[in-house]
Design an enzyme around this catalytic site. Structure first.
Site, PDB file in Angstrom:
ATOM      1  N   ARG A 127       0.886  -0.987  -0.357  1.00 10.65           N
ATOM      2  CA  ARG A 127      -0.304   0.065   0.286  1.00 10.65           C
ATOM      3  C   ARG A 127       0.704   1.408   0.007  1.00 10.65           C
ATOM      4  O   ARG A 127       1.637   0.820   0.093  1.00 10.65           O
ATOM      5  CB  ARG A 127      -0.669  -0.151   1.130  1.00 10.65           C
ATOM      6  CG  ARG A 127      -1.807  -1.109   1.112  1.00 10.65           C
ATOM      7  CD  ARG A 127      -2.859  -1.083   2.449  1.00 10.65           C
ATOM      8  NE  ARG A 127      -3.608   0.283   2.714  1.00 10.65           N
ATOM      9  CZ  ARG A 127      -3.589   1.690   3.853  1.00 10.65           C
ATOM     10  NH1 ARG A 127      -1.943   0.569   4.434  1.00 10.65           N
ATOM     11  NH2 ARG A 127      -4.008   2.155   3.459  1.00 10.65           N
ATOM     12  N   LYS A 159       5.164  -7.234  11.275  1.00 12.37           N
ATOM     13  CA  LYS A 159       4.425  -8.097  10.021  1.00 12.37           C
ATOM     14  C   LYS A 159       4.495  -9.169   9.421  1.00 12.37           C
ATOM     15  O   LYS A 159       5.261  -9.088   9.258  1.00 12.37           O
ATOM     16  CB  LYS A 159       4.588  -6.638   9.445  1.00 12.37           C
ATOM     17  CG  LYS A 159       3.426  -6.821   8.247  1.00 12.37           C
ATOM     18  CD  LYS A 159       3.922  -5.529   7.611  1.00 12.37           C
ATOM     19  CE  LYS A 159       3.041  -5.395   5.894  1.00 12.37           C
ATOM     20  NZ  LYS A 159       2.624  -4.276   5.067  1.00 12.37           N
ATOM     21  N   ARG A 203       1.506   4.494  18.573  1.00  9.52           N
ATOM     22  CA  ARG A 203       2.519   4.462  19.655  1.00  9.52           C
ATOM     23  C   ARG A 203       3.538   4.120  21.038  1.00  9.52           C
ATOM     24  O   ARG A 203       2.167   2.999  21.566  1.00  9.52           O
ATOM     25  CB  ARG A 203       2.057   6.231  20.403  1.00  9.52           C
ATOM     26  CG  ARG A 203       1.901   7.031  19.022  1.00  9.52           C
ATOM     27  CD  ARG A 203       1.399   8.429  19.573  1.00  9.52           C
ATOM     28  NE  ARG A 203       0.379   8.890  20.342  1.00  9.52           N
ATOM     29  CZ  ARG A 203       0.146   8.970  21.803  1.00  9.52           C
ATOM     30  NH1 ARG A 203       0.779   9.976  21.913  1.00  9.52           N
ATOM     31  NH2 ARG A 203      -1.252   8.941  21.792  1.00  9.52           N
TER      32      ARG A 203
HETATM   33  C1  BTN Z   1       1.220  -3.456   2.251  1.00 12.44           C
HETATM   34  O1  BTN Z   1       1.784  -4.410   3.711  1.00 12.44           O
HETATM   35  O2  BTN Z   1       1.070  -3.066   2.055  1.00 12.44           O
HETATM   36  C2  BTN Z   1       0.380  -5.280   1.111  1.00 12.44           C
HETATM   37  C3  BTN Z   1       1.455  -5.497   0.615  1.00 12.44           C
HETATM   38  C4  BTN Z   1       0.799  -6.813  -0.724  1.00 12.44           C
HETATM   39  C5  BTN Z   1       1.704  -7.129  -1.250  1.00 12.44           C
HETATM   40  C6  BTN Z   1       0.754  -8.258  -2.050  1.00 12.44           C
HETATM   41  S1  BTN Z   1       2.105 -10.291  -2.907  1.00 12.44           S
HETATM   42  C7  BTN Z   1       0.880 -10.531  -4.349  1.00 12.44           C
HETATM   43  C8  BTN Z   1       0.297  -9.049  -4.198  1.00 12.44           C
HETATM   44  N1  BTN Z   1       0.791  -9.043  -5.387  1.00 12.44           N
HETATM   45  C9  BTN Z   1       1.886  -7.249  -4.838  1.00 12.44           C
HETATM   46  O3  BTN Z   1       2.491  -6.674  -5.463  1.00 12.44           O
HETATM   47  N2  BTN Z   1       1.176  -7.033  -3.706  1.00 12.44           N
HETATM   48  C10 BTN Z   1       0.643  -8.348  -2.926  1.00 12.44           C
END
Ligand code: BTN
Length: 251
Positions: free
Chosen positions: A59, A118, A249
């Protein structure tokens, strides 16, 4: 495709007739590939799994980086016409977290966390079909760290599923999460976010914690409303936040 993949294909097909299961060794990004196909008029339902992405995206323009075989990366693409789109990524997160392990928590709006690290993320993108109408081609991308990776460059340190499930392998994890994910997307299309609200709260990583939003607002997180907006108790009262970056935070 081995027998387990065939079984997965049949399971997905039973939930969404016509859905294809496709594996590729390499692509730039499974989300980008399905977006290109949608723009070229290919709107069939598909689950595209890549062993390796050369430009995986997260994102807010971030990258999703992973060594080949170290993570599970796939995208589900299909036409959807829910009456209300709000909360789709939360519903997907609920389904994936529940399918994985009781310790997996959800960090609003799109992350899967374990112990404040994460484990994975969800990237949802949509495209309007050329013929118009209420449906949009919806691409739900999921990235999950399966084996440990170097954490120095990340704001939130990564967590790998193998730390919880030592035998975890990308293909087996796919078989575990893809059917509930598809079921959640189909359920969301029919009933919206409301049926997922309590399930989200049960895994909410931010609940009761001090948070800071990207617009500078500070407060404490109080779960989500029936549309998936984050409720933040601020000095000026309760605020429902539909889209923002949220950091926790330090307490
Ligand atoms: C995030 O952490 O912001 C979202 C990550 C999403 C990753 C997945 S991997 C499969 C699909 N293809 C991508 O390029 N992104 C999503």
């Amino acid at each position: 495709m081995d027998a387990a993949d065939q079984a997965l294909r049949l399971q997905l097909e039973a939930l969404r007739p016509g859905l294809a299961l496709e594996f590729v060794a390499e692509t730039d990004s499974t989300n980008s590939e399905l977006m290109r196909r949608a723009r070229a008029g290919r709107l069939d339902p598909v689950l595209l799994v890549a062993q390796r992405q050369t430009s995986g995206r997260g994102r807010l323009g971030r990258q999703w980086l992973a060594e080949p075989g170290a993570s599970l990366t796939f995208s589900l693409g299909m036409l959807l016409a829910p009456p209300d789109w709000s909360g789709l990524s939360l519903a997907v997160g609920v389904a994936v977290a529940e399918a994985l392990h009781p310790s997996v928590r959800l960090k609003w709006p799109n992350d899967l966390w374990v112990q404040d690290r994460k484990l994975g993320g969800i990237l949802i993108e949509t495209a309007a079909p050329p013929e118009g109408g209420p449906a949009r081609y919806t691409i739900v991308g999921l990235g999950l760290n399966v084996t440990p990776r170097e954490g120095a460059a990340y704001a939130t340190p990564p967590f790998a599923l193998r730390e919880l499930l030592p035998q975890a392998a990308p293909r087996a994890v796919l078989q575990q999460v893809a059917p509930p994910l598809l079921q959640a997307v189909l359920g969301f299309e029919q009933f919206g976010f409301a049926p997922f609200q309590a399930r989200f709260q049960a895994r909410d990583a931010l609940a009761g914690r001090p948070v800071r939003l990207s617009d500078g607002t500070v407060g404490s997180a109080h779960g989500v409303d029936s549309q998936g907006a984050l409720l933040v108790h601020t000095a000026a009262g309760m605020k429902a936040v539909a889209t923002a970056e949220v950091s926790v935070r330090p307490a």
